[in-house]
Design a protein around this motif. Structure first.
Motif, PDB file in Angstrom:
ATOM      1  N   LEU A  54       0.831  -1.207   0.000  1.00 22.95           N
ATOM      2  CA  LEU A  54       0.000   0.000   0.000  1.00 22.95           C
ATOM      3  C   LEU A  54       0.866   1.257   0.000  1.00 22.95           C
ATOM      4  O   LEU A  54       0.600   2.217  -0.739  1.00 22.95           O
ATOM      5  CB  LEU A  54      -0.930  -0.018   1.211  1.00 22.95           C
ATOM      6  CG  LEU A  54      -1.961   1.088   1.312  1.00 22.95           C
ATOM      7  CD1 LEU A  54      -2.907   1.058   0.119  1.00 22.95           C
ATOM      8  CD2 LEU A  54      -2.754   0.940   2.600  1.00 22.95           C
ATOM      9  N   PHE A  55       1.928   1.240   0.805  1.00 24.50           N
ATOM     10  CA  PHE A  55       2.845   2.373   0.837  1.00 24.50           C
ATOM     11  C   PHE A  55       3.521   2.567  -0.523  1.00 24.50           C
ATOM     12  O   PHE A  55       3.638   3.695  -1.014  1.00 24.50           O
ATOM     13  CB  PHE A  55       3.894   2.183   1.941  1.00 24.50           C
ATOM     14  CG  PHE A  55       4.829   3.344   2.084  1.00 24.50           C
ATOM     15  CD1 PHE A  55       4.379   4.548   2.601  1.00 24.50           C
ATOM     16  CD2 PHE A  55       6.153   3.241   1.701  1.00 24.50           C
ATOM     17  CE1 PHE A  55       5.241   5.635   2.728  1.00 24.50           C
ATOM     18  CE2 PHE A  55       7.022   4.310   1.828  1.00 24.50           C
ATOM     19  CZ  PHE A  55       6.565   5.512   2.346  1.00 24.50           C
ATOM     20  N   ALA A  63      -3.859   6.859  -4.435  1.00 26.18           N
ATOM     21  CA  ALA A  63      -4.387   7.318  -3.142  1.00 26.18           C
ATOM     22  C   ALA A  63      -3.683   8.586  -2.678  1.00 26.18           C
ATOM     23  O   ALA A  63      -3.261   8.699  -1.535  1.00 26.18           O
ATOM     24  CB  ALA A  63      -4.283   6.209  -2.102  1.00 26.18           C
ATOM     25  N   ARG A  64      -3.581   9.544  -3.572  1.00 27.53           N
ATOM     26  CA  ARG A  64      -2.861  10.783  -3.261  1.00 27.53           C
ATOM     27  C   ARG A  64      -3.517  11.604  -2.161  1.00 27.53           C
ATOM     28  O   ARG A  64      -2.891  12.493  -1.601  1.00 27.53           O
ATOM     29  CB  ARG A  64      -2.723  11.643  -4.518  1.00 27.53           C
ATOM     30  CG  ARG A  64      -1.328  11.533  -5.059  1.00 27.53           C
ATOM     31  CD  ARG A  64      -1.099  12.482  -6.172  1.00 27.53           C
ATOM     32  NE  ARG A  64      -1.226  11.659  -7.367  1.00 27.53           N
ATOM     33  CZ  ARG A  64      -1.526  12.098  -8.553  1.00 27.53           C
ATOM     34  NH1 ARG A  64      -1.740  13.368  -8.745  1.00 27.53           N
ATOM     35  NH2 ARG A  64      -1.613  11.288  -9.565  1.00 27.53           N
ATOM     36  N   THR A  70       1.416   9.092   6.791  1.00 30.05           N
ATOM     37  CA  THR A  70       0.327   8.371   7.449  1.00 30.05           C
ATOM     38  C   THR A  70       0.400   6.881   7.118  1.00 30.05           C
ATOM     39  O   THR A  70       0.277   6.028   7.995  1.00 30.05           O
ATOM     40  CB  THR A  70      -1.039   8.949   7.024  1.00 30.05           C
ATOM     41  OG1 THR A  70      -1.079  10.337   7.369  1.00 30.05           O
ATOM     42  CG2 THR A  70      -2.181   8.222   7.689  1.00 30.05           C
ATOM     43  N   LEU A  71       0.606   6.568   5.834  1.00 31.88           N
ATOM     44  CA  LEU A  71       0.736   5.166   5.435  1.00 31.88           C
ATOM     45  C   LEU A  71       2.027   4.552   5.965  1.00 31.88           C
ATOM     46  O   LEU A  71       2.071   3.358   6.268  1.00 31.88           O
ATOM     47  CB  LEU A  71       0.684   5.034   3.913  1.00 31.88           C
ATOM     48  CG  LEU A  71      -0.681   5.244   3.278  1.00 31.88           C
ATOM     49  CD1 LEU A  71      -0.586   5.158   1.764  1.00 31.88           C
ATOM     50  CD2 LEU A  71      -1.677   4.225   3.799  1.00 31.88           C
ATOM     51  N   GLY A 137      -2.473  14.917  -1.388  1.00 33.40           N
ATOM     52  CA  GLY A 137      -2.642  15.501  -2.710  1.00 33.40           C
ATOM     53  C   GLY A 137      -1.332  15.772  -3.423  1.00 33.40           C
ATOM     54  O   GLY A 137      -1.320  16.061  -4.614  1.00 33.40           O
ATOM     55  N   GLY A 138      -0.217  15.668  -2.695  1.00 33.12           N
ATOM     56  CA  GLY A 138       1.087  15.962  -3.278  1.00 33.12           C
ATOM     57  C   GLY A 138       1.673  14.795  -4.050  1.00 33.12           C
ATOM     58  O   GLY A 138       1.241  13.657  -3.935  1.00 33.12           O
TER      59      GLY A 138
END
Length: 170
Positions: A54-55, A63-64, A70-71, A137-138
């Protein structure tokens, strides 16, 4: 050629010794242990791929809306999964050494794991700090995307070779 024959003799002797060890006999003679180890191994793999995968996908740009840091907090669960798999994998190896020592799928699995470890080191030595500063979002740096992609490919290689072990028994 003599050096090669000596190394082959060492492998044969080591395999014989390990196959006759008390630990090997315990793993093989306990009818429920091998299936239980396989289930635990799968759970460890799920932890590893479920978190690290996932990371890696976030590094690639999926998943931006989730911050990478956090991940990244889930990565210790992946390390736990890797530890579980290292222990269960070692017990598999000890339990049926001949199935692994002469198995090309096992050799490639170990190679992919080694390369994945190098890839992790490169990530933490080069782009980890930059990725930690990426907000929701980055975009992650190009090098982080490359490392994440390589990581996914290598772990898929580990999974594939692990699955192929039973089909390429010596």
């Amino acid at each position: 050629m003599t050096g090669f024959l000596r190394s082959l003799d060492f492998v044969t002797s080591f395999t014989f010794w390990l196959d006759n060890s008390a630990l090997s006999v315990w793993v093989i003679s306990n009818g429920y242990l091998w299936p239980a180890l396989e289930s635990i191994h799968f759970l460890g793999l799920s932890l590893l791929i479920g978190t690290v995968g996932l990371f890696d996908l976030r590094l690639l740009g999926f998943a931006r809306n989730i911050e990478p840091k956090t991940l990244h907090r889930l990565v210790p669960l992946g390390v736990l999964g890797y530890g579980i798999n290292a222990i269960t994998g070692a017990l598999f190896f000890v339990g049926d050494t001949g199935q692994y020592v002469y198995n090309d799928a096992f050799h490639f699995k170990i190679l992919f794991m080694l390369l994945a470890g190098i890839n992790v080191a490169v990530f933490y030595l080069t782009t980890y700090r930059q990725v930690g500063g990426v907000s929701a979002g980055g975009h992650t740096p190009l090098l982080a995307k490359i490392i994440g992609g390589i990581s996914l490919v290598l772990w898929l290689g580990v999974i594939t070779c692990g699955r192929l072990l039973t089909f390429y028994r010596p």
